[in-house]
Enzyme design. Structure first.
Site, PDB file in Angstrom:
ATOM      1  N   GLY A  80      20.277   7.575  -3.279  1.00  0.00           N
ATOM      2  CA  GLY A  80      21.428   8.366  -3.701  1.00  0.00           C
ATOM      3  C   GLY A  80      20.980   9.528  -4.548  1.00  0.00           C
ATOM      4  O   GLY A  80      20.242   9.338  -5.523  1.00  0.00           O
ATOM      5  N   ASN A 107      26.465  -0.945  -5.127  1.00  0.00           N
ATOM      6  CA  ASN A 107      25.905  -0.460  -3.865  1.00  0.00           C
ATOM      7  C   ASN A 107      26.643  -1.178  -2.741  1.00  0.00           C
ATOM      8  O   ASN A 107      26.669  -2.396  -2.704  1.00  0.00           O
ATOM      9  CB  ASN A 107      24.404  -0.778  -3.815  1.00  0.00           C
ATOM     10  CG  ASN A 107      23.747  -0.430  -2.489  1.00  0.00           C
ATOM     11  OD1 ASN A 107      22.705  -0.967  -2.161  1.00  0.00           O
ATOM     12  ND2 ASN A 107      24.342   0.456  -1.726  1.00  0.00           N
ATOM     13  N   GLY A 108      27.231  -0.387  -1.828  1.00  0.00           N
ATOM     14  CA  GLY A 108      27.982  -0.969  -0.712  1.00  0.00           C
ATOM     15  C   GLY A 108      29.372  -0.370  -0.651  1.00  0.00           C
ATOM     16  O   GLY A 108      29.730   0.479  -1.472  1.00  0.00           O
ATOM     17  N   TYR A 167      15.435   2.810   8.464  1.00  0.00           N
ATOM     18  CA  TYR A 167      15.526   4.125   7.836  1.00  0.00           C
ATOM     19  C   TYR A 167      15.734   4.108   6.321  1.00  0.00           C
ATOM     20  O   TYR A 167      15.074   4.861   5.606  1.00  0.00           O
ATOM     21  CB  TYR A 167      16.681   4.918   8.470  1.00  0.00           C
ATOM     22  CG  TYR A 167      16.954   6.248   7.808  1.00  0.00           C
ATOM     23  CD1 TYR A 167      16.101   7.323   7.984  1.00  0.00           C
ATOM     24  CD2 TYR A 167      18.074   6.424   6.990  1.00  0.00           C
ATOM     25  CE1 TYR A 167      16.345   8.554   7.364  1.00  0.00           C
ATOM     26  CE2 TYR A 167      18.330   7.645   6.369  1.00  0.00           C
ATOM     27  CZ  TYR A 167      17.468   8.703   6.566  1.00  0.00           C
ATOM     28  OH  TYR A 167      17.708   9.905   5.956  1.00  0.00           O
TER      29      TYR A 167
END
Ligand code: SF4
Length: 504
Positions: free
Chosen positions: A51, A125-126, A272
Site C-alpha cells: 500500500g 488488511n482485506g 504477484y
C-alpha cells in the site's frame, strides 16, 4: 488519551500499471523496555509494496496512545523528528491502498476510537463483504461510512460498554463480520491480531529475542517485516484465530464463529502481491514463482532464443521457464527504479504511456531474437500490449507471452482492487483474441491446476478471480448470473464466461 498530528493532505501518489492494485500491510509489536516506533517504521517500510497511498502508526507507553498517519509513503509520513516523539513499547502500523473508501486522509489507518476513558486503534488488511448490513446495525448512514474498517471500529466501540474490554468486544463482534480481514488492534496495554476464518489475507507472528526468554512479539502481513527488525518467524496466525499479546505472552482466545469453514488464502499473493522473500503456507514465494515458470514451460512449450521476464514479478517465472526449457535466460527490459508500482493514469492511453516511462527495452540483447516473455498476470492488457510493441520496435522477431496466472475473469471482493469486470480483458475475450489484441505471436496462461501445483502445498486457496468460485456470498450476485459458452478452441482456457458482472 490520544494525540494525532501530521494531517495535511499530500498529493495522491498511487499509480495504475494496468494491473491489479495491492491490498494493505499491517504490523504490530509488543516489546517491553524498547522504543518501538523505529521498529514499526522498519516493519512498515518492508510492507510498502502492499500500500502506497497512506501510512500510519499508533504507539502506546502503557498509558497514552499516540497516532500519526498521513497520505504518502512510509518515509514521507515519518521522519526522525516524528518518530522521536512517539515513545512506547506497544504499536500497530498500517500501509494503505484504498480498496474500500476513498484515497484520502479519512481513510488512512490506524483508526482510533475513544471509548470512555480508554480507546483502541485498528489496522485492517482485506475487504468486508457485508459492510452495508453491519453499518445499518450501528445506525451509520451510507454517506457516513468512510471505509469498511470504520464500520468495524464503530461496532467494537458499541460493544465496548457491554463487554468491558477490547478482547470481549472482539469476541462479540467478529462472528458477524464477513469477508476478508487480517486485523491488528491495540489498546494502551495490549496488542491483538485476528484473521478471518478463511484466512484470505496473510498474518504472521514473530518473536524478538530467544525462544526461552522472549523480549517481545511481532505481528506482520508478511515475514520480511519480521526479518528486517531482527524478529524470528514463529508461525502464521491461523485462519479464524484471535491472539492477544501482553506481559503474559501470546494467547489465543476463542471466537464463536457462526460456521466452520476451511482456509482459502488468496492464491494471487503467490503470483504477484507478496514480496518474493515472503514465506506463505511455509513456502518461499520466489521459489513458487520459479516453479510457475517451470510448469508453464511444460504446459506451453515454444521454440525461442531467449526467455525474459517483465520486471519485476515476471522475472522469477522467466527464470523457471528458462530452467525447464533449456532456453537461455536474459534481461530484455530495464525498469526505472525510481518509479512506484504505478501512477494515476486516467485512461488507457495514459496507462500505455505510463508503461513506457517505467520500462525500456535492451535492444542489443533482443534484436533478431525469438523471445519468450513471462509476466505475472494480465488484467486490462495495457502493460503487455506496450511491452510487445516495445520489444518488436527493439528488433525482436517473435514475442511469445507466457503468463503465470490464469485468465483474470472475475473481480476480487476480498481486498485486491481490480478494475470493473468489463475492463478485465479475459472477461470478454478468448485467449486467441487476447493474443491478437496484444500483438503477440503466441499466448498461454498457466492453468489453475498448475498454479496450485507450483505452490507445492496441500492447502486451501481462494482462486475466485480465475474461477468465479467465491468462497463467500459477495455483495452482488455474481456467479449465478454467469453463462458459460465454448469458443472454437477446445482447451479449458478458451472457455469464455459471459458474465453480467457488476462493477466493483
Ligand atoms: Fe485473491 Fe483473487 Fe481471491 Fe481476490 S478473488 S482473494 S485476488 S484469489
Amino acid at each position: 488519551m490520544l494525540r494525532t498530528w501530521g494531517v495535511h493532505n499530500a498529493p495522491n501518489l498511487c499509480e495504475n500499471r494496468g494491473t491489479v492494485k495491492e491490498a494493505c500491510g499491517v504490523f504490530g509489536i509488543y516489546a517491553p523496555g524498547r522504543r518501538v516506533a523505529n521498529l514499526t517504521f522498519d516493519g512498515l517500510f518492508a510492507l510498502q509494496h502492499r500500500g502506497q497511498e497512506s501510512a500510519g502508526m499508533a504507539v502506546s507507553d502503557g498509558d497514552t496512545v499516540m497516532v500519526v498517519k498521513d497520505m504518502g509513503l512510509v518515509a514521507t509520513v515519518f521522519d526522525e523528528r516524528t518518530l522521536s516523539g512517539l515513545s512506547g513499547h506497544l504499536a500497530i502500523g498500517h500501509t494503505r491502498y484504498s480498496t474500500h473508501g476513498g484515497s484520502d486522509w479519512d481513510g488512512a489507518q490506524p483508526i482510533y476510537r475513544p471509548v470512555g476513558r480508554a480507546g483502541f486503534a485498528l489496522g485492517h488488511n482485506g475487504n468486508l463483504t457485508n459492510t452495508t448490513a453491519l453499518a445499518e446495525k450501528v445506525g451509520m448512514l451510507p454517506g457516513a461510512i468512510a471505509t469498511d474498517s470504520d464500520v468495524v471500529a464503530e461496532l467494537l466501540a458499541h460493544a465496548f460498554p457491554e463487554t468491558g474490554d477490547l478482547a470481549s468486544a472482539l469476541q462479540a463482534v467478529l462472528p458477524i463480520v464477513e469477508g476478508a480481514f487480517s486485523f491488528v488492534l491495540m489498546n494502551a496495554q495490549r496488542l491483538f491480531g485476528v484473521r478471518d476464518p478463511y484466512g484470505f489475507r496473510p498474518l504472521c507472528l514473530g518473536r524478538l529475542g530467544p525462544a526461552d526468554a522472549p523480549e517481545g512479539w511481532v505481528l506482520a502481513s508478511e515475514t520480511p517485516a519480521l526479518s528486517v527488525i531482527g524478529a524470528t518467524f514463529v508461525r502464521e496466525i491461523a485462519p479464524g484465530e484471535l491472539v492477544v499479546i501482553d506481559g503474559d505472552g501470546v494467547r489465543s482466545l476463542t471466537v464463536p464463529w457462526l460456521k466452520e469453514v476451511s482456509p482459502r488464502l488468496c492464491i494471487f499473493e503467490f503470483a504477484y502481491i507478496a514480496r518474493p522473500d515472503s514465506h506463505l503456507y511455509g513456502r518461499e514465494v520466489h521459489e513458487t514463482r520459479c516453479r510457475m515458470g517451470e510448469l508453464l514451460a511444460e504446459q506451453a512449450p515454444v521454440e525461442a532464443d531467449m526467455v525474459m521476464g517483465v520486471p519485476e514479478s515476471g522475472v522469477p517465472g522467466a527464470e523457471g521457464f528458462a530452467r525447464a526449457s533449456g532456453i537461455p535466460y536474459g534481461a530484455g527490459l530495464v525498469k526505472n527504479r525510481y518509479i512506484g508500482r504505478s501512477f494515476i493514469a486516467p485512461d488507457q492511453q495514459a496507462r500505455g504511456d505510463a508503461v513506457r516511462r517505467k520500462l525500456n527495452a535492451l535492444s542489443e540483447t533482443i534484436a533478431g531474437k525469438r523471445l519468450v516473455v513471462v509476466d505475472d498476470s494480465i488484467v486490462r492488457g495495457t502493460t503487455q500490449r506496450s511491452v510487445v510493441r516495445m520489444l518488436r520496435e527493439a528488433g525482436a522477431t517473435e514475442v511469445h507471452l507466457r503468463i503465470s496466472s490464469p485468465p483474470w475473469r472475475w473481480p476480487c471482493f476480498y481486498g485486491i482492487d481490480t478494475p470493473n469486470a468489463e475492463e478485465l480483458i479475459a472477461n470478454n475475450h478468448s485467449v486467441d483474441e487476447i493474443r491478437d489484441i496484444l500483438g503477440a505471436d503466441s499466448l498461454a496462461y498457466i492453468t489453475v491446476e498448475n498454479l496450485k501445483a507450483a505452490i507445492t502445498v496441500d492447502a486451501g486457496f481462494c482462486d475466485a478471480c480465475f474461477t468465479g468460485d467465491y468462497p463467500t456470498t459477495v455483495p452482488q450476485a455474481t456467479p449465478v448470473t454467469l453463462e458459460r459458452t465454448r469458443t472454437e478452441s477446445s482447451d479449458d482456457e478458451s472457455m469464455i464466461y459471459q458474465a453480467a458482472l457488476p462493477g466493483v
